[in-house]
Each structure stands twice: as C-alpha cells, then as structure tokens.
Design a protein around this motif. Structure first.
Motif, PDB file in Angstrom:
ATOM      1  N   TRP A 134       0.842  -1.224   0.030  1.00 48.04           N
ATOM      2  CA  TRP A 134       0.091   0.039  -0.032  1.00 48.04           C
ATOM      3  C   TRP A 134       0.965   1.210   0.111  1.00 48.04           C
ATOM      4  O   TRP A 134       0.360   2.334  -0.383  1.00 48.04           O
ATOM      5  N   THR A 135       2.118   1.141   0.490  1.00 50.34           N
ATOM      6  CA  THR A 135       3.044   2.146   0.514  1.00 50.34           C
ATOM      7  C   THR A 135       3.819   2.390  -0.760  1.00 50.34           C
ATOM      8  O   THR A 135       4.391   3.416  -1.219  1.00 50.34           O
ATOM      9  N   VAL A 249      -3.161   7.993   9.561  1.00 49.72           N
ATOM     10  CA  VAL A 249      -3.457   7.203  10.363  1.00 49.72           C
ATOM     11  C   VAL A 249      -4.282   7.858  11.645  1.00 49.72           C
ATOM     12  O   VAL A 249      -5.116   7.698  12.227  1.00 49.72           O
ATOM     13  N   TYR A 250      -3.713   9.511  11.728  1.00 47.43           N
ATOM     14  CA  TYR A 250      -4.554  10.037  12.689  1.00 47.43           C
ATOM     15  C   TYR A 250      -5.811  10.503  12.214  1.00 47.43           C
ATOM     16  O   TYR A 250      -6.837  10.878  12.853  1.00 47.43           O
ATOM     17  N   HIS A 295       9.435   8.856  11.151  1.00 48.85           N
ATOM     18  CA  HIS A 295       9.537   7.454  12.050  1.00 48.85           C
ATOM     19  C   HIS A 295       9.367   6.360  11.193  1.00 48.85           C
ATOM     20  O   HIS A 295       9.578   5.091  11.700  1.00 48.85           O
ATOM     21  N   HIS A 296       8.696   6.550  10.192  1.00 50.55           N
ATOM     22  CA  HIS A 296       8.571   5.036   9.170  1.00 50.55           C
ATOM     23  C   HIS A 296       9.940   4.947   8.334  1.00 50.55           C
ATOM     24  O   HIS A 296       9.845   4.174   7.669  1.00 50.55           O
ATOM     25  N   ALA A 318       2.559  10.308  22.507  1.00 54.10           N
ATOM     26  CA  ALA A 318       1.682   9.328  23.356  1.00 54.10           C
ATOM     27  C   ALA A 318       1.255  10.148  24.789  1.00 54.10           C
ATOM     28  O   ALA A 318       0.429   9.901  25.359  1.00 54.10           O
ATOM     29  N   PHE A 353      -6.263  -0.585  22.345  1.00 54.61           N
ATOM     30  CA  PHE A 353      -5.568   0.584  21.843  1.00 54.61           C
ATOM     31  C   PHE A 353      -4.204   0.792  22.752  1.00 54.61           C
ATOM     32  O   PHE A 353      -3.282   1.305  22.127  1.00 54.61           O
ATOM     33  N   VAL A 361       5.236   3.274  20.875  1.00 50.26           N
ATOM     34  CA  VAL A 361       6.342   3.962  21.477  1.00 50.26           C
ATOM     35  C   VAL A 361       7.713   2.929  21.433  1.00 50.26           C
ATOM     36  O   VAL A 361       8.980   3.516  21.266  1.00 50.26           O
ATOM     37  N   HIS A 373      11.960  -3.159  12.428  1.00 51.05           N
ATOM     38  CA  HIS A 373      11.173  -2.426  11.367  1.00 51.05           C
ATOM     39  C   HIS A 373      10.849  -3.704  10.260  1.00 51.05           C
ATOM     40  O   HIS A 373      11.854  -4.643  10.143  1.00 51.05           O
ATOM     41  N   ASP A 374       9.918  -3.621   9.663  1.00 47.77           N
ATOM     42  CA  ASP A 374       9.663  -4.646   8.566  1.00 47.77           C
ATOM     43  C   ASP A 374       9.731  -5.967   8.918  1.00 47.77           C
ATOM     44  O   ASP A 374       9.876  -6.961   8.059  1.00 47.77           O
ATOM     45  N   VAL A 378       5.595  -4.975  13.468  1.00 51.15           N
ATOM     46  CA  VAL A 378       5.172  -3.665  12.817  1.00 51.15           C
ATOM     47  C   VAL A 378       3.554  -4.014  12.420  1.00 51.15           C
ATOM     48  O   VAL A 378       2.839  -3.143  12.591  1.00 51.15           O
ATOM     49  N   PHE A 382       0.502  -1.930  14.105  1.00 51.35           N
ATOM     50  CA  PHE A 382      -0.638  -1.325  13.419  1.00 51.35           C
ATOM     51  C   PHE A 382      -2.096  -2.029  13.143  1.00 51.35           C
ATOM     52  O   PHE A 382      -3.073  -1.162  13.313  1.00 51.35           O
ATOM     53  N   ILE A 386      -5.508   0.142  14.412  1.00 49.26           N
ATOM     54  CA  ILE A 386      -6.234   0.266  13.579  1.00 49.26           C
ATOM     55  C   ILE A 386      -7.517  -0.576  13.873  1.00 49.26           C
ATOM     56  O   ILE A 386      -8.663  -0.067  13.875  1.00 49.26           O
ATOM     57  N   ARG A 444       5.000  -9.061   4.946  1.00 50.20           N
ATOM     58  CA  ARG A 444       5.021  -9.024   3.361  1.00 50.20           C
ATOM     59  C   ARG A 444       5.760 -10.271   2.811  1.00 50.20           C
ATOM     60  O   ARG A 444       6.390 -10.193   1.755  1.00 50.20           O
TER      61      ARG A 444
HETATM   62  C1  HEM Z   1       1.370   6.475  20.604  1.00 51.63           C
HETATM   63  C2  HEM Z   1       0.833   6.277  19.251  1.00 51.63           C
HETATM   64  C3  HEM Z   1       1.947   5.755  18.022  1.00 51.63           C
HETATM   65  C4  HEM Z   1       3.478   5.648  17.902  1.00 51.63           C
HETATM   66  C5  HEM Z   1       4.306   6.040  18.763  1.00 51.63           C
HETATM   67  C6  HEM Z   1       3.486   5.029  16.936  1.00 51.63           C
HETATM   68  C7  HEM Z   1       4.740   4.632  16.003  1.00 51.63           C
HETATM   69  C8  HEM Z   1       4.964   3.993  14.875  1.00 51.63           C
HETATM   70  C9  HEM Z   1       6.018   3.882  14.204  1.00 51.63           C
HETATM   71  C10 HEM Z   1       7.447   4.164  14.807  1.00 51.63           C
HETATM   72  C11 HEM Z   1       5.894   3.155  13.143  1.00 51.63           C
HETATM   73  C12 HEM Z   1       6.921   2.586  12.052  1.00 51.63           C
HETATM   74  C13 HEM Z   1       7.511   1.127  12.391  1.00 51.63           C
HETATM   75  C14 HEM Z   1       8.153   0.707  11.192  1.00 51.63           C
HETATM   76  O1  HEM Z   1       8.055   0.694  10.194  1.00 51.63           O
HETATM   77  O2  HEM Z   1       9.667   0.325  11.642  1.00 51.63           O
HETATM   78  C15 HEM Z   1       4.659   2.761  13.119  1.00 51.63           C
HETATM   79  C16 HEM Z   1       3.962   2.186  11.942  1.00 51.63           C
HETATM   80  C17 HEM Z   1       2.529   2.152  11.798  1.00 51.63           C
HETATM   81  N1  HEM Z   1       1.625   2.864  12.502  1.00 51.63           N
HETATM   82 FE1  HEM Z   1       1.911   3.660  14.369  1.00 51.63          FE
HETATM   83  N2  HEM Z   1       2.019   4.891  15.987  1.00 51.63           N
HETATM   84  C18 HEM Z   1       1.174   5.277  16.812  1.00 51.63           C
HETATM   85  C19 HEM Z   1       0.061   5.308  16.659  1.00 51.63           C
HETATM   86  C20 HEM Z   1      -0.624   4.772  15.526  1.00 51.63           C
HETATM   87  C21 HEM Z   1      -1.806   4.910  15.205  1.00 51.63           C
HETATM   88  C22 HEM Z   1      -3.088   5.567  16.105  1.00 51.63           C
HETATM   89  C23 HEM Z   1      -2.263   4.380  13.955  1.00 51.63           C
HETATM   90  C24 HEM Z   1      -3.531   3.955  13.225  1.00 51.63           C
HETATM   91  C25 HEM Z   1      -4.727   4.273  13.580  1.00 51.63           C
HETATM   92  C26 HEM Z   1      -0.931   3.772  13.467  1.00 51.63           C
HETATM   93  C27 HEM Z   1      -0.639   2.985  12.164  1.00 51.63           C
HETATM   94  C28 HEM Z   1       0.630   2.572  11.913  1.00 51.63           C
HETATM   95  C29 HEM Z   1       0.507   2.036  10.649  1.00 51.63           C
HETATM   96  C30 HEM Z   1      -0.592   1.845   9.357  1.00 51.63           C
HETATM   97  C31 HEM Z   1       2.193   1.786  10.442  1.00 51.63           C
HETATM   98  C32 HEM Z   1       2.577   0.886   9.340  1.00 51.63           C
HETATM   99  C33 HEM Z   1       2.758   1.478   8.189  1.00 51.63           C
HETATM  100  C34 HEM Z   1       3.580   0.465   7.037  1.00 51.63           C
HETATM  101  O3  HEM Z   1       4.628   0.324   7.142  1.00 51.63           O
HETATM  102  O4  HEM Z   1       2.905   0.023   6.366  1.00 51.63           O
HETATM  103  N3  HEM Z   1      -0.007   4.015  14.432  1.00 51.63           N
HETATM  104  N4  HEM Z   1       3.922   3.518  14.136  1.00 51.63           N
END
Ligand code: HEM
Ligand code: CU
Lengths: 611, 115
Positions: A134-135, A249-250, A295-296, A318, A353, A361, A373-374, A378, A382, A386, A444
């Motif tokens: 999707w990315t 995502v927000y 951060h991604h 957070a 959640f 975090v 990562h990957d 991860v 998510f 989600i 994946r």
């Molecule tokens: C405390 C709040 C959050 C923190 C600190 C956080 C942190 C992160 C980080 C650092 C990654 C990257 C991981 C990586 O690829 O190595 C990630 C991936 C992701 N997060 Fe969060 N996140 C938070 C909340 C959310 C929320 C609320 C959503 C959606 C409703 C969300 C959806 C996603 C998705 C979809 C990915 C993966 C994207 C992808 O690579 O396809 N995150 N998050």
C-alpha cells in the motif's frame, strides 16, 4: 421546483442524484462496507496461505497483489469511507444544521471515492492488480511491469480527490453551520475530532496528490524524479508518502476517538471527564501528527540527529493520547455503566488500543527500530491501533447510531456474540504476531519455512482470523435479523446530544426549527434543567432545500474515462473523459439552481404525525 | 413563488451612506495594494534581470518578496482582513506553519549530508 415534484419517482435514481447528507452518509457506509468485505476476503486468503509453512495455495505474485489490495482497500476505501459515513450523517445533526455547507460537493466526494475504488479493482480483471504494497515504494512501484500500479495511482488520485473535497466540506460545515448557542467549546467530541481530522485531510492529502502525480509522470510519461541513474532520488517518494501517511493514520483514529467520547459518557451516565482537555489533546495530536512522519524511515539512513528528533517527537504523541485514555477512564469512574454492545466495543477498545500505543512507543525508539522494522512486529502494532482503535470505533458507532440511521435497533444478543468473538479473534490473530516479529519473521512474505519455530503461532493467527470472520458474519446476520426492533428508536440510549432530539426516521430537513443550544450536552441539559424539549431558535417557517442532481456522478464518471485513457495511452479517451467532467462542471456553474422550498403546512403535518 | 428570501438573489436598491463609504475605502486599499504588488513584482524582475544584484542575494530576496506578496494578496484581495475571518486566519497560518516546518525539515533530510 415545487416540493411535491422534488419528491422522487424512482429509488435508484433517487440515490444516484441525492445531495441529502443523510443519504450520502448511508451511501458512504454502504460503499465502505462493500470494500471492507473485499479487504476482509483478501486478508483471509493471505492468512490461509500462511496457515502452514511452505504452502502454495496462492502464488507469490498473487500474494503480493492480495497484500497490496488489502492494505490500500482497508485504509482508503473501507476505514475512511465508513468514518465519513458516520460523519456525514451525524455531524449536521449534532451541530443543529439542516445540511452540510456544500451538499453538491458532498455527493461529488462520495462518487469520486466510490468510482476511484472501483477503478482500482478493475485491475484484477486486466492482467494483475498492483503489487508493490500500500506504500508503493519506488523503484519497486515505478518499475513494476503491467498496468497494476497505474490503476493504483489513478484510483487513489480520484478517490483522494473525493476525500479532500469531503474534508473541506466538513470544515466549512462545522465552522459556519452551527446552531445558535453551539459555540466551538460546546460541540460534541465526535464533531470536534472530525473537525481536526478534516484539517489533517486538508493539509496531508496534497502531499499524497503530489507523490502520486510524480509517480504517474514517471510510469506513464517517462519522467525521472525517482530514477537514480538520471539524477533522481528514490527517497523523495518515501518522504512524500509518509508526510501524508502518518497524518492519515490520525485521520482514521481521531474520529474513532470522537465516537468513544460519545459512547462512553452516554453509557456511563456521566458527562465526559475533562472536556476541554479532550479538545486540546485532539488538537495537539493533530499538530504533532505532522511532525513525526520520518519515524517510518528510521532505517533508511537519515542520520543520527534526524532519527533522534523524530523519535522524541513521536514519543511526545503518547502524552496527549494518554490524557485521552485517562479521561475516558475517569468518565467511567463512578458512573452507572451499562454494558450495551456499543459500550462493550468502547470498553474493549481501551486496553486493545493501549497495547498498540505501547508497541508504537517501542517502535519509535529509533535504535530498537532497526530490529523491529519490516517484521511482523510492525504488523502487530498497526493492527492493534487500527482494528483495536478504528474498527472497534466503527462497530461501536454502528450499534450506537443504527437506530437513528435505519430506524431499528440491532439485536443486543447477537451484538454481544459478535463483540466477544471479534475481540477474541482479533487478539488471537495479532497478539502472537508480536512474537513472530521479534523472532525475525519479515512482513509481506508469501510463505515461510518449517522448523524455525514460526509454525504454531502462524497457525494460531490464522485461526484467529477465521474467528473474526465468523464474528463479522454474525454482525451481518444481526443487520437482517433485527429489523423488527422498531420501537424506542428516537432516543434509545437516553442520549445527551442533539442528534437524539430529531424524530426517527429523520425528516429531510432535520430540524423543523433550528434548535437553541444552552449548554454542552444540550439534550441532557434540557432533560434535567429544562422541560426535556429543545428550545427553538426561530419560528416555524418555510425551509429552503437543495435540488437533487446527477452531475456528481457525471463528473466522477468522466474522470474514470480519462483515467483509462491515461493507463492505456488512448488520447481520445483522455479528451473525452475531460470533456464529460469539465462539461458537467460548466453546466453546474452556469445553470441557475435555486433549490426548492418545503411549505410550512408540510412541516406542520410532519410534526403532528410525530415524524 | 413565496415571500421567502433567496440568499443568492441579487441585491436591490441604492446602498446606504455607510456602505458607500466602506466601498470607497475598499477601492482605495485595493488600488494601493495593487500598485504595491506591481512594484514588488518589478523589483523581483529587476533584481534578477539586471546584473547589479549578485544571485546569492537575489534569490532569497525574491523569495522574501514572494512571501510579502502572498500575505498582501490574502489580506487585501482575498479579504482575510475582514471581520469574522478568525477561523480562516487560524487555518491559513497554521497550515503555512506546518508546511514551512515540513518543507524545511525535508530539505535537510533529502540532501547529500546526513544529519
Ligand atoms: C502512540 C502512538 C503511536 C506511535 C508512537 C506509533 C509509532 C509507529 C512507528 C515508529 C511506526 C514505524 C514502524 C516501522 O515501520 O518500523 C509505526 C507504523 C505504523 N503505525 Fe503507528 N504509532 C502510533 C499510533 C498509531 C495509530 C493511532 C495508527 C493508526 C490508527 C498507527 C498506524 C500505523 C501504521 C499503519 C503503521 C505501518 C505503516 C506501514 O509500514 O505500512 N500508528 N507506528
Ligand atoms: Cu506513523
């Protein structure tokens, strides 16, 4: 046009041409549910393939296509439209408005989304769906053979346009259409969080539009933005995608937060704890959401200072999120809690959640991120945020607002079965994936080898997915089996906000007289301080309504025709499509359309009939 | 049809004294800012077109002029200076702020030097 003439002749035509926010909302829900089902089927197919090591039920290429369609569908075509459905139906009712600010654009937004989604799915029948995730990272996506990625680019471009239009419409509606007395700080939290989510849409979607445009030029017209051998830079895509992607995502979670902020006070029989802190936290989250995209990309090689800054900024989110969690807990504290299905979803959301936030975090710790990562870690993260956040929110909203929207209450018995099976299935599917990730299973992948200690947990995960599917089928059954619960649908939960003051089914003009809002939770205030009836802010009078029109469908269809022209390099199709689209826009601009009026007698008659 | 007023219908009758004064004022500010903008644009053109100004200075200079130009446009031509535009101001400025931060950070992040 007179009122009688405006009453439609044909059901299908009626839905195609409607500009009523309530009908557009239901269209969004139906469209979103359709794509949600497709995305779910794709997910289950992937889990079946990963049930045992070394399976070959679907080929690797097919797996990649399923994976891409699943992610794209769930984010763009399921979660967002479902939320848009509730926003459309509920926001005007919550702020005491007769419609959204731009009813025509509202319908246009829906049809762009729906046609864009269908365009994406046409790729299945034309020799291969998109397969770059999707990315759609370049150069994988820019070099992917076939037309799959072209469908991705144009499908998302069209549906993204619809989302942008929808977001702008909500912003203007909320700023301009509030009833007298409904100050910003008296707005229900669902409206507030949708407002902030719409701001995020307004500022984030342009980044996606630009990224997709560059990718389209690269794939279809041989541009070299991302081609390293021509001096291009592949990292630009990742930045553009995540500058959009993290706010996205927000955009999903904030309206869900809003839903829980409605459901929890209603079923705890207490006013929301810390209303202004909740509003403030929502705004802070919205702002910080733009400051953390990299951060991604910790492992891309940005450098230590950049990684450190983005790590700290991410962890900062957070804090406002924690404020919200504590406010919900304190709303429940000492309340008379009713365990209805809607509230069960809200209560299930809280721990689920929080688990997703904790892994967030952990992921934000940039040094540790090199390990996570990957991987499936991860994936677990998510899905916890989600599904544990957004999807539980959508289900809570469905059970909560269903009586108002469809005129019957969903069965609580079936609802509770649905809730428990879904919650258990969800944790079963994704909890083990944390450990799969920590053990090194990459995300994946179309298959894995036996004897690496991954077999058992993958099997459990697939069983969990089956359980979720069964739960969802129970929900579908509940929709059809509950239609007889037609009593007590106007205010079934002893509600607090304006949407419960209008009759069910909601008349097309919503409020016979614009309501006067005297406090936060206006209905609750009138129930306990007034006579239980909302005061009117105007005398009974004629109501001015917009006319139905087919032009939104025409405009969207033209863009789809043009998209096919771009994908297959057929100039006449491109020109023809644009002629349809811009022609329809021209007609809209020059043709005078003043709408029609509902005469006072009709409104009085509705009132007497108790409608 | 009915007595109901259509909000999009054209206004009728002569404007009041007050309105007339306001309109006159507005015309004046519009004219002044229009002249100002032509001036700014020609400054930008001259600073690049003539060799008198070194490029190292000229580029930041015209970027600055562009910024001033945008603000003037928004406030005088697009009426952001009028009453009741509080939310519009908040949105535009926070949007510009977020965009500036993002673009600024992005320029550091995609360069050759790693920070
Ligand atoms: C405390 C709040 C959050 C923190 C600190 C956080 C942190 C992160 C980080 C650092 C990654 C990257 C991981 C990586 O690829 O190595 C990630 C991936 C992701 N997060 Fe969060 N996140 C938070 C909340 C959310 C929320 C609320 C959503 C959606 C409703 C969300 C959806 C996603 C998705 C979809 C990915 C993966 C994207 C992808 O690579 O396809 N995150 N998050
Ligand atoms: Cu993120």
């Amino acid at each position: 046009m007179s009122y009688a003439k405006a009453q439609s002749k044909n059901v299908v035509w009626d839905w195609l041409t409607t500009v009523d926010h309530k009908k557009v909302g239901i269209l969004y829900l139906a469209g979103g549910a359709f794509f949600f089902a497709l995305g779910g089927i794709e997910a289950v197919l992937m889990r079946i393939q990963l049930m045992f090591p070394d399976l070959a039920i679907v080929q690797a290429q097919t797996f990649n296509e399923l994976l891409t369609l699943h992610g794209t569908t769930m984010i763009f075509l399921a979660a967002m439209p479902l939320l848009f459905g509730f926003m459309n139906f509920i926001i005007p009712l919550q702020i005491g408005a007769r419609d959204v600010a731009f009813p025509f654009l509202n319908a246009l937004g829906f049809w762009l989304f729906f046609f864009g989604g269908l365009l994406l799915y046409v790729s299945l029948f034309t020799g291969g769906a998109p397969d770059a995730g999707w990315t759609a990272y370049v150069p994988l996506s820019s070099n992917s053979p076939g037309q799959g990625l072209d469908y991705y680019v144009l499908g998302l471009q069209v549906s993204g346009l619809g989302t942008l239009i929808g977001g702008i419409n909500f912003l203007v509606t909320i700023i301009n259409m509030r009833a007298p007395g409904m100050s910003m700080m008296r707005m229900p939290l669902f409206t507030w969080s949708s407002f902030v989510a719409s701001m995020l849409i307004l500022f984030a979607f342009p980044a996606l539009t630009i990224g997709l445009l560059l990718l389209m030029l690269e794939r279809l017209f041989g541009a070299t933005y991302f081609a390293v051998d021509f001096g291009g830079n592949v990292i630009i895509w990742q930045h553009l995608f995540w500058i959009f992607g993290h706010p996205e995502v927000y955009i999903l979670i904030l309206p869900a937060f809003g839903i829980f902020s409605e459901v929890i006070p209603t079923f705890a029989k207490k006013r929301l704890f810390g209303y202004s802190a909740m509003v403030f936290a929502t705004l802070i989250i919205g702002f910080l959401g733009f400051m953390v995209w990299a951060h991604h990309m910790f492992t891309v090689g940005m450098g230590p200072v950049a990684n450190a800054i983005f790590a700290v900024a991410t962890m900062a989110i957070a804090v406002p999120t924690g404020i919200k969690i504590f406010n919900w807990l304190l709303t429940l504290w000492g309340g008379r809690i009713q365990f209805t299905t809607a509230n069960l979803f809200a209560l299930g959301f809280l721990p689920s959640f929080v688990m997703g936030g904790v892994t967030g975090v952990m992921l934000a710790t940039s040094a540790a991120n090199y390990q996570f990562h990957d991987t499936y870690f991860v994936v677990a993260h998510f899905h916890y945020v989600i599904i544990g956040g957004v999807v539980l929110g959508i289900f809570a909203a469905a059970f909560y607002w269903w009586p108002k929207m469809f005129g019957y209450r969903l069965s609580e018995t079936l609802g509770k079965w649905f809730f428990w099976l879904f919650l258990i299935g969800f944790h079963m599917t994704f909890f083990v994936q944390h450990f799969l990730g920590l053990m090194g299973m990459p995300r994946r992948v179309a298959s894995f080898l036996p004897g690496q200690g991954l077999d058992a947990m993958n099997f459990i995960s697939t069983l969990g997915a089956f359980l979720m599917s069964i739960a969802f089928i129970i929900f579908l059954i509940a929709i059809f089996a509950s239609t007889k619960n037609r009593d007590n649908v106007q205010d079934p939960w002893d509600g607090r906000t304006l949407e419960w003051t209008v009759p069910t089914p909601v008349p097309e003009y919503n409020f016979a007289q614009t309501p006067l809002v005297r406090d936060l939770d206006p209905y609750w205030y009138e129930k306990h301080e007034g006579d239980g009836k909302i005061k009117a802010a105007e005398p009974l009078g004629e109501i001015h309504m917009p006319n139905a029109t087919i032009l939104p469908v025409t405009i969207s269809a033209g863009l789809i025709v043009a998209s096919f022209g771009f994908i297959y390099h057929i100039l006449p199709l491109i020109i023809g499509g644009f002629i349809i689209t811009f022609g329809a826009m021209f007609v809209r601009s020059v043709k005078e359309d003043h709408g029609y009026h509902i005469p006072v007698e009709d409104i009085k008659r509705d009132k007497e009939e108790g409608k | 049809m009915s007595s109901h007023q259509d909000p999009s219908a054209p206004l009728q009758g002569a404007p009041s004294k007050n309105t007339e004064r306001k309109l006159k004022n507005e015309t004046r500010t519009q004219l002044i800012s229009f002249i100002l903008m032509i001036f700014i644009t020609s400054m930008a053109f001259i600073s690049i077109g003539s060799d008198a100004v070194p490029n190292g200075f000229a580029i930041p200079f015209i970027l600055m002029l562009a910024g001033v130009q945008v603000v003037l446009q928004l406030y005088f031509f697009m009426h952001m200076n009028e009453k009741g535009t509080g939310w519009i101001n908040v949105m535009i400025w926070s949007g510009l702020f977020v965009a500036a931060l993002t673009v600024g950070a992005l320029m550091f992040l995609i360069g050759e030097v790693k920070y």
